[in-house]
Design a protein around this motif. Structure first.
Motif, short mmCIF file in Angstrom:
data_model
loop_
_atom_site.label_atom_id
_atom_site.label_comp_id
_atom_site.label_asym_id
_atom_site.label_seq_id
_atom_site.Cartn_x
_atom_site.Cartn_y
_atom_site.Cartn_z
N CYS A 45 37.82 40.10 47.00
CA CYS A 45 37.07 39.04 47.67
C CYS A 45 36.47 39.61 48.95
O CYS A 45 37.19 40.06 49.84
N CYS A 89 37.70 37.21 52.21
CA CYS A 89 39.05 37.23 52.77
C CYS A 89 39.79 38.52 52.44
O CYS A 89 40.88 38.77 52.96
N CYS A 106 36.51 34.58 46.29
CA CYS A 106 37.56 33.85 45.57
C CYS A 106 37.33 32.35 45.70
O CYS A 106 36.52 31.90 46.51
N CYS A 129 37.70 30.90 49.23
CA CYS A 129 36.60 31.21 50.15
C CYS A 129 35.33 30.47 49.77
O CYS A 129 34.54 30.09 50.63
#
Ligand SMILES: [Mn+2]
Ligand SMILES: [Mn+2]
Ligand SMILES: [Zn+2]
Ligand SMILES: [Zn+2]
Lengths: 142, 142
Positions: free
Chosen positions: B91, B94, B131, B134
């Motif tokens: 991701c 994050c 992801c 997020c």
DNA sequence: GTCTCACTGATACCAGGTCTCATAACCATG
DNA sequence: CATGGTTATGAGACCTGGTATCAGTGAGAC
């Protein structure tokens, strides 16, 4: 229209200024046959500042005029790109690069997106091996 | 047997010496949850020399105790590896990493070998995206 | 306990790449 | 053309990630 002129037109079209430094870098890039490091261009585009070479490489990458070639040790090279998104097969012995015709993982990207709930935005895919020529020369010397 | 002990046994079995520095580095590595840079370990394994941290990371990579995680900008991170050869979905927001279950390109490697006469020895494959968590937080802020 | 050799860490070094900022020059406009 | 605003340049400092060197240490085989 030469390849150089064509790149210059692309820059103009996007409101980038045509400067002698940029032209020198682009000419040096277009003169490469295989993959090359930025340092190669720094040496060959005499008189152009290091920072400008890096800035111009970034520009050319964004415009898809060059593509990034990731070597096995994770070091970054470049290569003139004469097609869209694609991947590479690099001979670890002689450095020869084979462009692969299509993205082999575009289906996979869709599957993954469905399975993981990630929105997938990009990927790295590079293959390493030995080309036929290098394999036969190894065979001779062993 | 703790994970740390298990790694130590592996080193012993291969005739590597068990030193306080190595143990400190390994403990720091095993304490990481996601992917990490070598620099993180340099800071956390206090008193261990920089060079030794790099040397130990190389060892751990060779023993498949960690795997390399290539980020989108081609910088190299590491991650504790609890399985064999595999790839990652990272991701970009994050930093969360999803291990992918199997190598998605092993079939392709065979096809390529047949089509190109290269003997294929390795590859890089990493995916980047956002992801679910997020993505929904972005949705809220826009 | 001794000896040997692998290992260590300080340090210098190197490669690749970015940041800063004063200066230069491209090119749209009149 | 001449001008001006804005973009680009390049010298150099700086930063990150990583390796080479080498005198000194200590792990562990015996
Ligand atoms: Mn692709
Ligand atoms: Mn794989
Ligand atoms: Zn070859
Ligand atoms: Zn995320």
């Amino acid at each position: 229209m030469s390849e150089l002129e064509s790149v210059i037109r692309q820059l103009e079209a996007l409101d980038h200024r045509i400067t002698p430094s940029r032209v020198a870098v682009i000419a040096a890039v277009l003169a490469q046959s295989g993959h090359f490091s930025v340092e190669t261009i720094v040496h060959q585009a005499r008189g152009v500042g290091r920072a400008t070479v890096f800035r111009t490489m970034r520009l050319l990458t964004e415009l898809d005029i060059v593509c990034r070639v990731l070597l096995e040790d994770a070091s970054l090279h470049y290569r003139v790109s004469r097609r869209g998104h694609h991947h590479h097969l690099v001979c670890v012995s002689c450095g020869n690069v084979q462009d692969l015709d299509e993205c082999a993982v575009s289906d996979l990207v869709r599957e993954l997106a469905a399975a993981t709930e990630y929105e997938i935005e990009g990927h790295w895919l590079e293959f390493y091996g030995r080309c036929a020529a290098c394999r036969s020369s190894v065979a001779l010397t062993t």
